[in-house]
Design a protein around this motif. Structure first.
Motif, PDB file in Angstrom:
ATOM      1  N   GLY A  91     -67.138  -5.531  30.805  1.00  0.00           N
ATOM      2  CA  GLY A  91     -66.156  -4.462  30.917  1.00  0.00           C
ATOM      3  C   GLY A  91     -64.744  -4.874  31.232  1.00  0.00           C
ATOM      4  N   ASN A  92     -64.541  -6.125  31.587  1.00  0.00           N
ATOM      5  CA  ASN A  92     -63.198  -6.571  31.962  1.00  0.00           C
ATOM      6  C   ASN A  92     -62.345  -6.887  30.748  1.00  0.00           C
ATOM      7  OD1 ASN A  92     -62.016  -6.671  34.506  1.00  0.00           O
ATOM      8  ND2 ASN A  92     -63.440  -8.247  35.193  1.00  0.00           N
ATOM      9  N   SER A  93     -61.045  -6.822  30.950  1.00  0.00           N
ATOM     10  CA  SER A  93     -60.083  -7.267  29.940  1.00  0.00           C
ATOM     11  C   SER A  93     -59.632  -8.666  30.330  1.00  0.00           C
ATOM     12  CB  SER A  93     -58.864  -6.347  29.901  1.00  0.00           C
ATOM     13  OG  SER A  93     -59.231  -5.073  29.455  1.00  0.00           O
ATOM     14  N   PHE A  94     -59.622  -9.557  29.360  1.00  0.00           N
ATOM     15  CA  PHE A  94     -59.166 -10.919  29.589  1.00  0.00           C
ATOM     16  C   PHE A  94     -58.089 -11.220  28.567  1.00  0.00           C
ATOM     17  CE2 PHE A  94     -63.665 -10.740  30.763  1.00  0.00           C
ATOM     18  CZ  PHE A  94     -63.600 -11.146  32.091  1.00  0.00           C
ATOM     19  N   TYR A  95     -56.976 -11.743  29.052  1.00  0.00           N
ATOM     20  CA  TYR A  95     -55.853 -12.076  28.175  1.00  0.00           C
ATOM     21  C   TYR A  95     -55.431 -10.866  27.339  1.00  0.00           C
ATOM     22  CZ  TYR A  95     -57.597 -16.683  29.422  1.00  0.00           C
ATOM     23  OH  TYR A  95     -58.050 -17.776  30.107  1.00  0.00           O
ATOM     24  N   GLY A  96     -55.549  -9.681  27.934  1.00  0.00           N
ATOM     25  CA  GLY A  96     -55.150  -8.459  27.254  1.00  0.00           C
ATOM     26  C   GLY A  96     -56.141  -7.970  26.208  1.00  0.00           C
ATOM     27  N   LYS A  97     -57.282  -8.579  26.130  1.00  0.00           N
ATOM     28  CA  LYS A  97     -58.290  -8.192  25.129  1.00  0.00           C
ATOM     29  C   LYS A  97     -59.500  -7.594  25.840  1.00  0.00           C
ATOM     30  CE  LYS A  97     -60.894 -10.323  21.279  1.00  0.00           C
ATOM     31  NZ  LYS A  97     -61.836  -9.292  21.163  1.00  0.00           N
ATOM     32  N   THR A  98     -59.950  -6.451  25.354  1.00  0.00           N
ATOM     33  CA  THR A  98     -61.152  -5.842  25.911  1.00  0.00           C
ATOM     34  C   THR A  98     -62.374  -6.364  25.140  1.00  0.00           C
ATOM     35  OG1 THR A  98     -60.932  -3.941  24.453  1.00  0.00           O
ATOM     36  CG2 THR A  98     -59.970  -3.742  26.647  1.00  0.00           C
ATOM     37  N   GLN A  99     -63.509  -6.328  25.798  1.00  0.00           N
ATOM     38  CA  GLN A  99     -64.777  -6.781  25.211  1.00  0.00           C
ATOM     39  C   GLN A  99     -64.655  -8.139  24.524  1.00  0.00           C
ATOM     40  OE1 GLN A  99     -66.115  -3.435  22.856  1.00  0.00           O
ATOM     41  NE2 GLN A  99     -67.330  -2.718  24.593  1.00  0.00           N
ATOM     42  N   MET A 100     -64.131  -9.094  25.280  1.00  0.00           N
ATOM     43  CA  MET A 100     -63.994 -10.453  24.758  1.00  0.00           C
ATOM     44  C   MET A 100     -65.368 -11.058  24.476  1.00  0.00           C
ATOM     45  SD  MET A 100     -61.715 -13.570  26.210  1.00  0.00           S
ATOM     46  CE  MET A 100     -60.200 -12.910  25.563  1.00  0.00           C
ATOM     47  N   PHE A 101     -66.370 -10.597  25.232  1.00  0.00           N
ATOM     48  CA  PHE A 101     -67.729 -11.081  25.038  1.00  0.00           C
ATOM     49  C   PHE A 101     -68.541 -10.014  24.323  1.00  0.00           C
ATOM     50  CE2 PHE A 101     -66.158 -13.256  28.853  1.00  0.00           C
ATOM     51  CZ  PHE A 101     -66.262 -14.564  28.417  1.00  0.00           C
ATOM     52  N   SER A 102     -69.229 -10.417  23.274  1.00  0.00           N
ATOM     53  CA  SER A 102     -70.009  -9.469  22.479  1.00  0.00           C
ATOM     54  C   SER A 102     -71.189  -8.935  23.282  1.00  0.00           C
ATOM     55  CB  SER A 102     -70.509 -10.131  21.200  1.00  0.00           C
ATOM     56  OG  SER A 102     -71.529 -11.067  21.508  1.00  0.00           O
ATOM     57  N   PRO A 103     -71.620  -7.709  22.987  1.00  0.00           N
ATOM     58  CA  PRO A 103     -72.805  -7.171  23.668  1.00  0.00           C
ATOM     59  C   PRO A 103     -74.038  -8.061  23.480  1.00  0.00           C
ATOM     60  CG  PRO A 103     -71.629  -5.426  22.527  1.00  0.00           C
ATOM     61  CD  PRO A 103     -70.980  -6.719  22.123  1.00  0.00           C
ATOM     62  N   ASP A 104     -74.163  -8.673  22.309  1.00  0.00           N
ATOM     63  CA  ASP A 104     -75.280  -9.565  22.037  1.00  0.00           C
ATOM     64  C   ASP A 104     -75.233 -10.790  22.961  1.00  0.00           C
ATOM     65  OD1 ASP A 104     -77.531 -10.590  20.433  1.00  0.00           O
ATOM     66  OD2 ASP A 104     -76.069 -12.070  19.747  1.00  0.00           O
ATOM     67  N   PHE A 105     -74.050 -11.342  23.182  1.00  0.00           N
ATOM     68  CA  PHE A 105     -73.883 -12.495  24.064  1.00  0.00           C
ATOM     69  C   PHE A 105     -74.195 -12.114  25.508  1.00  0.00           C
ATOM     70  CE2 PHE A 105     -71.041 -15.198  26.715  1.00  0.00           C
ATOM     71  CZ  PHE A 105     -71.659 -16.413  26.480  1.00  0.00           C
ATOM     72  N   ILE A 106     -73.716 -10.963  25.941  1.00  0.00           N
ATOM     73  CA  ILE A 106     -73.994 -10.491  27.306  1.00  0.00           C
ATOM     74  C   ILE A 106     -75.497 -10.320  27.503  1.00  0.00           C
ATOM     75  CG2 ILE A 106     -73.678  -8.569  28.926  1.00  0.00           C
ATOM     76  CD1 ILE A 106     -71.143 -10.254  28.647  1.00  0.00           C
ATOM     77  N   ALA A 107     -76.173  -9.753  26.517  1.00  0.00           N
ATOM     78  CA  ALA A 107     -77.631  -9.574  26.605  1.00  0.00           C
ATOM     79  C   ALA A 107     -78.326 -10.939  26.679  1.00  0.00           C
ATOM     80  CB  ALA A 107     -78.138  -8.775  25.404  1.00  0.00           C
ATOM     81  N   TRP A 108     -77.830 -11.901  25.939  1.00  0.00           N
ATOM     82  CA  TRP A 108     -78.399 -13.249  25.955  1.00  0.00           C
ATOM     83  C   TRP A 108     -78.217 -13.897  27.333  1.00  0.00           C
ATOM     84  CZ3 TRP A 108     -76.002 -18.135  26.339  1.00  0.00           C
ATOM     85  CH2 TRP A 108     -76.812 -19.216  26.009  1.00  0.00           C
ATOM     86  N   LEU A 109     -77.053 -13.687  27.943  1.00  0.00           N
ATOM     87  CA  LEU A 109     -76.789 -14.240  29.270  1.00  0.00           C
ATOM     88  C   LEU A 109     -77.757 -13.701  30.324  1.00  0.00           C
ATOM     89  CD1 LEU A 109     -72.884 -14.279  29.589  1.00  0.00           C
ATOM     90  CD2 LEU A 109     -74.411 -16.239  29.282  1.00  0.00           C
ATOM     91  N   ALA A 110     -78.258 -12.497  30.116  1.00  0.00           N
ATOM     92  CA  ALA A 110     -79.167 -11.888  31.094  1.00  0.00           C
ATOM     93  C   ALA A 110     -80.411 -12.751  31.314  1.00  0.00           C
ATOM     94  CB  ALA A 110     -79.561 -10.482  30.647  1.00  0.00           C
ATOM     95  N   ASP A 111     -80.821 -13.500  30.318  1.00  0.00           N
ATOM     96  CA  ASP A 111     -82.009 -14.357  30.432  1.00  0.00           C
ATOM     97  C   ASP A 111     -81.661 -15.834  30.579  1.00  0.00           C
ATOM     98  OD1 ASP A 111     -83.817 -12.218  30.182  1.00  0.00           O
ATOM     99  OD2 ASP A 111     -83.607 -12.255  27.996  1.00  0.00           O
ATOM    100  N   PHE A 112     -80.388 -16.149  30.697  1.00  0.00           N
ATOM    101  CA  PHE A 112     -79.955 -17.541  30.734  1.00  0.00           C
ATOM    102  C   PHE A 112     -80.395 -18.239  32.015  1.00  0.00           C
ATOM    103  CE2 PHE A 112     -77.160 -21.001  31.837  1.00  0.00           C
ATOM    104  CZ  PHE A 112     -77.095 -21.708  30.654  1.00  0.00           C
ATOM    105  N   ARG A 113     -80.792 -19.491  31.869  1.00  0.00           N
ATOM    106  CA  ARG A 113     -81.029 -20.346  33.029  1.00  0.00           C
ATOM    107  C   ARG A 113     -80.663 -21.770  32.644  1.00  0.00           C
ATOM    108  NH1 ARG A 113     -87.199 -21.228  34.776  1.00  0.00           N
ATOM    109  NH2 ARG A 113     -86.171 -22.641  36.178  1.00  0.00           N
ATOM    110  N   LEU A 114     -80.234 -22.523  33.628  1.00  0.00           N
ATOM    111  CA  LEU A 114     -79.890 -23.921  33.398  1.00  0.00           C
ATOM    112  C   LEU A 114     -81.147 -24.704  33.056  1.00  0.00           C
ATOM    113  CD1 LEU A 114     -77.419 -24.378  36.383  1.00  0.00           C
ATOM    114  CD2 LEU A 114     -76.816 -24.357  33.959  1.00  0.00           C
TER     115      LEU A 114
END
Length: 180
Positions: A91-114
């Protein structure tokens, strides 16, 4: 506002583990941008990220306890992006751009582990190797450096008197406030 007494925290280590890595967001923002690109264009590429101390005179394996190092690395592998962190990223704006991260990427991060790590002790040094998909191994860069650096710093504080630590941190705070 709660003020943390850093000298006391440094002096009193009565807990099982004082985690160095508390969030996967504690990384370079650029790393997250690159991760999204790597995932989009090179998801199958396998790599090895390695952390090797090239300052041979600083013998990390003789300074940093291997058990503590493994405990911190293992803890980092258990850290996940929280729901609040993912909402913040989405939901944040970065460098003046909204939704810099795609919903698909955010969903992928939900299961991310090192991924797993390979820790070797060679001639008074540690070598850390992180093998795996580029999307995962690349995310070890900042946490691995932070863990090694913090454990070395903690070791330097061992044996310091409470008063000495208090003075040390007071000087650091004064320098910080001078820059504001």
């Amino acid at each position: 506002m709660t003020v943390t007494d850093i000298a006391t925290r440094t002096y009193n280590h009565g807990w099982r583990l004082d985690p160095i890595i508390r969030s996967l967001l504690d990384t370079d923002f650029y790393k997250l941008l690159m991760l999204q690109m790597i995932r989009a264009f090179h998801p199958e590429v396998r790599v090895t990220f390695s952390l090797i101390n090239r300052s041979r005179h600083i013998r990390l394996a003789e300074i940093v306890d291997e058990g503590e190092l493994r405990a911190q690395l293992d803890h980092a592998r258990e850290v996940r992006f929280s729901k609040k962190e993912l909402i913040w990223l989405a939901g944040n704006s970065f460098y003046g751009k909204t939704q810099m991260f795609s919903p698909d990427f955010i969903a992928w991060l939900a299961d991310f582990r090192l991924p797993e790590y390979d820790l070797r002790r060679i001639d008074g040094q540690y070598e850390l190797h992180f093998d795996g998909a580029w999307t995962h191994a690349t995310m070890w860069e900042t946490p691995a450096l932070a863990i090694i650096n913090e454990l070395r710093a903690r070791r330097a504080m061992v044996g310091q008197k409470r008063f000495s630590l208090d003075v040390l941190y007071a000087r650091a705070k004064a320098k910080m406030w001078d820059k504001v």
